[in-house]
Design an enzyme around this catalytic site. Structure first.
Site, short mmCIF file in Angstrom:
data_model
loop_
_atom_site.label_atom_id
_atom_site.label_comp_id
_atom_site.label_asym_id
_atom_site.label_seq_id
_atom_site.Cartn_x
_atom_site.Cartn_y
_atom_site.Cartn_z
N ILE A 32 0.83 -1.20 0.00
CA ILE A 32 0.00 0.00 0.00
C ILE A 32 0.87 1.25 0.00
CG2 ILE A 32 -1.70 1.31 1.34
CD1 ILE A 32 -2.77 -1.41 2.35
N TYR A 181 -0.88 -8.33 16.66
CA TYR A 181 -0.85 -7.39 15.53
C TYR A 181 -2.01 -6.40 15.63
CZ TYR A 181 -1.50 -5.48 10.88
OH TYR A 181 -1.70 -4.60 9.83
#
Length: 325
Positions: A32, A181
């Site tokens: 990204i 995470y």
């Protein structure tokens, strides 16, 4: 009285000109982050890729240059897992001001065992949150020198179902990679909002804006050889998922809008329009647990202790006021 004119609808294919602006994108050499950099360069911005891997960064620069005529893209070594190196990385920028930084870099581990940095911090929390927290400190003078500058933090849908445990921020107990995470990304998001509150209280013109990219798959992402070359088989197998998620080019849109849209304000969150998973970027109401200012303040204090950095006691208000005057 006539109603005020409506702001023009944001067009991801027709970005406003960004010549004369400089933007640092952490992790801008792949995924990204690469598409954030490519799109900003296409709008005319000078883009710096913050990356540990010089070879990958150079490949990304070449790819952007092949698609954007006259692209101004450079690289600076950046290792967010090593806070002691960050001051030198900021010095290497060679800039006297920075209009925006996009906190995009991150690490996601799928399997145990739990890993630590050389400083003894859990790797995902250290890289995704603590590294960007410390980097903010060193970028302060450059951001304060550019009135209206923006700190854009990339969150994640994975954080929506997680909650922070202030007593175990580094997942020392019952370590589960996916949960760790999600919590590291939640820490980033809480930090971004607490940062904006402190910037407003300090009278700074710098804004902290939050984004999340939705669902992004490599197989739905446009090819950028040699960085990314999906096979025809991969594309066909994942084509039905395009109804639910998107490729990484589209996943970059919220961050690009957060940098360039003059109507965006600090403390807002931008996300894909359709269920937060795909589509053009929009301003989304904050998730309920992102409004937890008590946990955000405890996280801030713990981050100062863990990094040894007393972030923003006075610099933004002092330098920001001078820049704005």
């Amino acid at each position: 009285m006539p109603s005020a004119p409506k702001a023009p609808q944001w067009d991801v294919r027709r970005l406003p000109p960004a010549e004369g602006t400089s933007v640092l994108v952490t992790g801008g050499n792949a995924g990204i982050g690469y598409f954030v950099a490519e799109q900003l360069a296409g709008a005319g911005a000078t883009v710096v890729l913050g990356s540990r891997d010089a070879a990958k960064a150079e490949a990304a620069i070449a790819s952007i240059g092949s698609r954007v005529h006259g692209a101004r893209v450079t690289h600076v070594p950046l290792d967010l897992a090593d806070p002691a190196s960050l001051e030198a990385s900021v010095d290497a920028l060679g800039l006297d001001r920075l209009n925006a930084v996009v906190y995009n870099a991150g690490v996601a581990l799928d399997h145990p065992p739990r890993r630590e940095t050389t400083a003894g911090h859990e790797l995902m929390f250290a890289t995704n949150h603590l590294g960007h927290f410390a980097l903010t400190h060193y970028l302060t003078p450059l951001l304060a020198a550019a009135p209206g500058s923006r700190i854009v933090t990339t969150g994640s849908f994975a954080a929506k179902s997680e909650r922070l445990d202030p007593e175990d921020l580094q997942s020392r107990h019952d370590y589960r990679p996916k949960r760790a995470y999600g919590r590291s990304k939640l820490a980033q998001m809480l930090f971004a909002l607490e940062l904006d509150r402190r910037l407003r209280a300090a009278g700074s013109t710098t804004m902290s804006v939050l984004t999340h990219p939705g669902g992004a798959l490599d197989a739905l992402t446009p090819a950028r050889p040699p960085l990314h070359v999906p096979t025809t088989g991969e594309r066909l197998r994942h084509l039905p998922l395009g109804l639910v998620v998107q490729g990484k080019e589209a996943a970059a849109w919220p961050a690009v809008r957060a940098v360039l849209d003059p109507s965006v304000r600090g403390g807002q969150m931008l996300s894909p329009r359709q269920f937060g998973l795909r589509g053009t970027p929009r301003i989304e109401p904050l998730w309920d647990h992102l409004a937890d200012t008590t946990t955000a303040a405890r996280l801030w204090a713990a981050s100062c202790d863990l990094t040894g950095i007393d972030l923003m006691p006075t610099p933004f208000s002092r330098l920001g006021g001078a820049a704005a005057g």
